[in-house]
Design a protein around this motif. Structure first.
Motif, PDB file in Angstrom:
ATOM      1  N   ARG A 174      40.200  43.667  40.664  1.00  0.00           N
ATOM      2  CA  ARG A 174      39.903  42.304  40.231  1.00  0.00           C
ATOM      3  C   ARG A 174      38.393  42.111  40.296  1.00  0.00           C
ATOM      4  O   ARG A 174      37.741  42.545  41.239  1.00  0.00           O
ATOM      5  N   LEU A 175      37.841  41.447  39.262  1.00  0.00           N
ATOM      6  CA  LEU A 175      36.412  41.182  39.227  1.00  0.00           C
ATOM      7  C   LEU A 175      36.114  39.793  39.805  1.00  0.00           C
ATOM      8  O   LEU A 175      37.010  38.956  39.944  1.00  0.00           O
ATOM      9  N   ASN A 192      48.877  44.491  31.927  1.00  0.00           N
ATOM     10  CA  ASN A 192      48.479  43.113  32.206  1.00  0.00           C
ATOM     11  C   ASN A 192      49.440  42.534  33.239  1.00  0.00           C
ATOM     12  O   ASN A 192      50.143  41.560  32.987  1.00  0.00           O
ATOM     13  N   ASP A 214      34.818  37.287  38.544  1.00  0.00           N
ATOM     14  CA  ASP A 214      35.107  36.162  37.660  1.00  0.00           C
ATOM     15  C   ASP A 214      36.608  35.893  37.523  1.00  0.00           C
ATOM     16  O   ASP A 214      37.025  35.027  36.751  1.00  0.00           O
ATOM     17  N   GLY A 215      37.419  36.634  38.298  1.00  0.00           N
ATOM     18  CA  GLY A 215      38.864  36.431  38.283  1.00  0.00           C
ATOM     19  C   GLY A 215      39.629  37.355  37.364  1.00  0.00           C
ATOM     20  O   GLY A 215      40.861  37.386  37.385  1.00  0.00           O
ATOM     21  N   THR A 216      38.933  38.139  36.556  1.00  0.00           N
ATOM     22  CA  THR A 216      39.594  39.062  35.637  1.00  0.00           C
ATOM     23  C   THR A 216      40.333  40.154  36.407  1.00  0.00           C
ATOM     24  O   THR A 216      39.756  40.798  37.293  1.00  0.00           O
ATOM     25  N   ARG A 217      41.610  40.370  36.074  1.00  0.00           N
ATOM     26  CA  ARG A 217      42.389  41.467  36.665  1.00  0.00           C
ATOM     27  C   ARG A 217      42.498  42.596  35.652  1.00  0.00           C
ATOM     28  O   ARG A 217      42.946  42.388  34.521  1.00  0.00           O
ATOM     29  N   LEU A 218      42.097  43.775  36.071  1.00  0.00           N
ATOM     30  CA  LEU A 218      42.188  44.961  35.222  1.00  0.00           C
ATOM     31  C   LEU A 218      43.257  45.873  35.797  1.00  0.00           C
ATOM     32  O   LEU A 218      43.054  46.505  36.827  1.00  0.00           O
ATOM     33  N   THR A 219      44.421  45.921  35.154  1.00  0.00           N
ATOM     34  CA  THR A 219      45.491  46.807  35.616  1.00  0.00           C
ATOM     35  C   THR A 219      45.780  47.863  34.558  1.00  0.00           C
ATOM     36  O   THR A 219      45.387  47.739  33.403  1.00  0.00           O
ATOM     37  N   GLU A 252      30.613  43.997  40.908  1.00  0.00           N
ATOM     38  CA  GLU A 252      31.416  42.885  40.399  1.00  0.00           C
ATOM     39  C   GLU A 252      32.872  42.942  40.861  1.00  0.00           C
ATOM     40  O   GLU A 252      33.651  42.040  40.566  1.00  0.00           O
ATOM     41  N   GLU A 310      50.208  38.268  38.683  1.00  0.00           N
ATOM     42  CA  GLU A 310      49.775  38.255  40.073  1.00  0.00           C
ATOM     43  C   GLU A 310      50.928  38.392  41.052  1.00  0.00           C
ATOM     44  O   GLU A 310      50.789  39.020  42.105  1.00  0.00           O
TER      45      GLU A 310
END
Length: 391
Positions: free
Chosen positions: A321-322, A380, A324-329, A361, A383
Motif C-alpha cells: 500500500r502506498l 485488485n 496515498d492509499g493506493t493498494r497494489l496487489t 512511498e 481490503e
C-alpha cells in the motif's frame, strides 16, 4: 518505444535549467555587443545572426549536457517496457539510481547475433534483456535456446525465468492484446498467438536470476552461455542452429534499499514480521514463525484415504500500500518462500515485483487473508480479504 513516444519523451525531459539559460543569455549579450562593435567599425554582418544562434546552441548543449543525456540515456527494450509497465518518470528514476544500465556486448555465431542490451539489478534479483538478430520465426511459433547455463563466480545461479518476448499485453480490463494495442489473435483451439519478431526483424530474450541463498549479486562476475537455437512446441524442442553465444560481465548496480526493523503481527496468522527490505523492484521480509506441521488428508491411487502432514506457511505476500492509499496487489513475481537454512524459527519471503515502486512511498505490506475468487479480484483485492501490516 515508438517514434511518437520518443518525441514525447524528449519534449518532457529536455528542459533548459536556469543556470544554463542564464549562461546562454550572457553569451547572447556578448555576441550582441560584439555585433554592434563590428557594425560601427563598418564590417559586414551577413552571418552574425547565424553565428549568434550557433554559439547559443553550443552553450546550451555544453552546459545542459546532463539534461540531454538523461533524456536519451537508455532506450528500454520492448520486453523490459512491458514487464515493468513503467512511466517515463519511473524509468528515469531507475536510470538515475543506476538500478538499470544499458549493455552493448554482442556475439555472432552461424549468422545469428545475440546482443546483451539492458539489465535491471538490485541486491537479490537480476533482469536481463538480449536482442537476437539473424533468426526469425512465424507468428505463433515459439523460438527457444536448447540450453542456458549461468554461473556467478563459477557457482550455479537460479534462473527463475527465461523466455523469448511474445509481445503480448494484458490491459486494465484483463484483455490480452499485442503491445501495439491490437487484439491478440488465437488459434483454432483458443491459444493466444505470440508475435516474437519485432517490427525491426529482431527478437528479444528475457531472463530473471536470483541466488539460492539470497546473497547479493551486485559486483559479482556473471557468466552466461546460450547453446543451440530452435523452436519449441508442446514442450518438445526442435533444433535448428548449433552454436554457443557466451557473455561475461560484472553486475554493477546501486544497492539502494529501504530497510525497516519492526515487530508487527500478520493478523491472526501467528506470524510476526520483524524485518522488511524494499527496493524499487523487489520485496524482502523476515518473520518470527516457528516451524509447525499441519495434518492433511488425501486419497491414494486406489481410492483409499491417507493421512499426511505439511508445514504451515506465512500468509501470501500479494503487494503493497502506498502513502496515498493506493493498494497494489497481484504484483508479486518469482522468488523464494521458506525457512532460513537450519533456523526453524525464521521464515523468509523474497520476491521480485512486476512494476517499479518508490520505496519511500510504501507504508504497508499486504498479505492474503482470503483467496481471490477471480483473476480480476486478485489484481485488485478488497481490503476485507487482506492483512495490512503498516510501518
Amino acid at each position: 518505444m515508438k517514434k511518437d513516444r520518443i518525441a514525447e519523451r524528449l519534449q518532457e525531459t529536455i528542459v533548459v535549467p536556469d543556470i544554463v539559460q542564464q549562461r546562454a543569455d550572457l553569451v547572447l549579450a556578448q555576441i550582441r555587443k560584439e555585433s554592434i562593435a563590428e557594425r560601427e567599425g563598418g564590417k559586414q554582418m551577413r552571418y552574425a545572426g547565424r553565428r549568434m544562434w550557433a554559439a547559443v546552441a553550443a552553450a546550451v548543449l555544453v552546459l545542459g549536457l546532463g539534461t540531454v543525456a538523461c533524456a536519451v540515456y537508455l532506450h528500454w527494450s520492448r520486453g523490459m517496457e512491458e514487464w515493468f509497465d513503467a512511466t517515463p518518470e519511473q524509468k528515469e528514476y531507475l536510470e538515475e539510481t543506476r538500478i538499470t544500465v544499458p549493455m552493448n556486448d554482442s556475439v555472432t555465431q552461424e549468422g545469428v547475433t545475440v546482443t546483451a542490451q539492458q539489465r535491471i539489478v538490485d541486491a537479490r534479483f537480476v533482469y536481463l534483456s538480449f536482442r537476437i538478430d539473424g533468426y526469425r520465426v512465424e507468428d505463433g511459433i515459439e523460438p527457444c535456446f536448447e540450453y542456458v547455463d549461468t554461473t556467478v563466480n563459477g557457482e550455479p545461479v537460479n534462473i527463475m525465468g527465461g523466455h523469448f518476448f511474445d509481445n503480448l499485453h494484458r490491459d486494465a480490463d484483463g484483455n490480452i492484446t499485442y503491445t501495439d494495442g491490437t487484439t491478440a489473435k488465437e488459434t483454432a483451439d483458443g491459444s493466444i498467438i505470440g508475435k516474437y519478431v519485432g517490427e525491426d526483424g529482431s527478437m528479444e530474450y528475457l531472463m530473471t536470476l536470483m541466488t539460492a541463498d539470497g546473497r547479493s549479486l551486485i559486483g559479482q562476475p556473471l557468466h552466461i552461455e546460450f547453446r543451440n537455437l530452435g523452436i519449441v512446441s508442446k514442450a518438445a524442442y526442435t533444433p535448428d542452429i548449433e552454436a554457443a553465444w557466451t557473455f561475461d560481465f560484472t553486475l554493477e548496480a546501486s544497492e539502494q534499499v529501504r530497510s525497516i526493523e519492526l515487530s508487527q503481527p500478520v493478523g491472526d496468522s501467528g506470524a510476526t514480521i520483524t524485518k522488511v527490505e524494499i527496493s524499487p523492484i523487489s520485496l524482502y521480509a523476515e518473520f518470527d514463525f516457528p516451524m509447525q506441521t499441519v495434518p492433511i488428508e488425501g486419497i491414494d491411487q486406489n481410492g483409499n484415504t491417507i493421512q499426511s502432514t505439511t508445514f504451515a506457511e506465512v500468509p501470501g505476500l500479494v503487494g503493497v500500500r502506498l502513502k496515498d492509499g493506493t493498494r497494489l496487489t497481484g504484483i508479486m513475481q518469482g522468488g523464494s518462500d521458506g525457512y532460513d537454512g537450519d533456523d526453524q524459527d525464521t521464515y523468509i519471503v523474497s520476491r521480485g515485483i512486476d512494476r517499479i515502486i518508490d520505496p519511500a512511498e510504501v507504508d504497508a505490506l499486504l498479505f492474503m487473508k482470503e483467496g481471490a475468487e477471480t483473476n480480476e479480484e486478485y489484481y485488485n483485492m478488497p481490503e476485507e480479504k487482506l492483512y495490512i501490516v503498516t510501518f
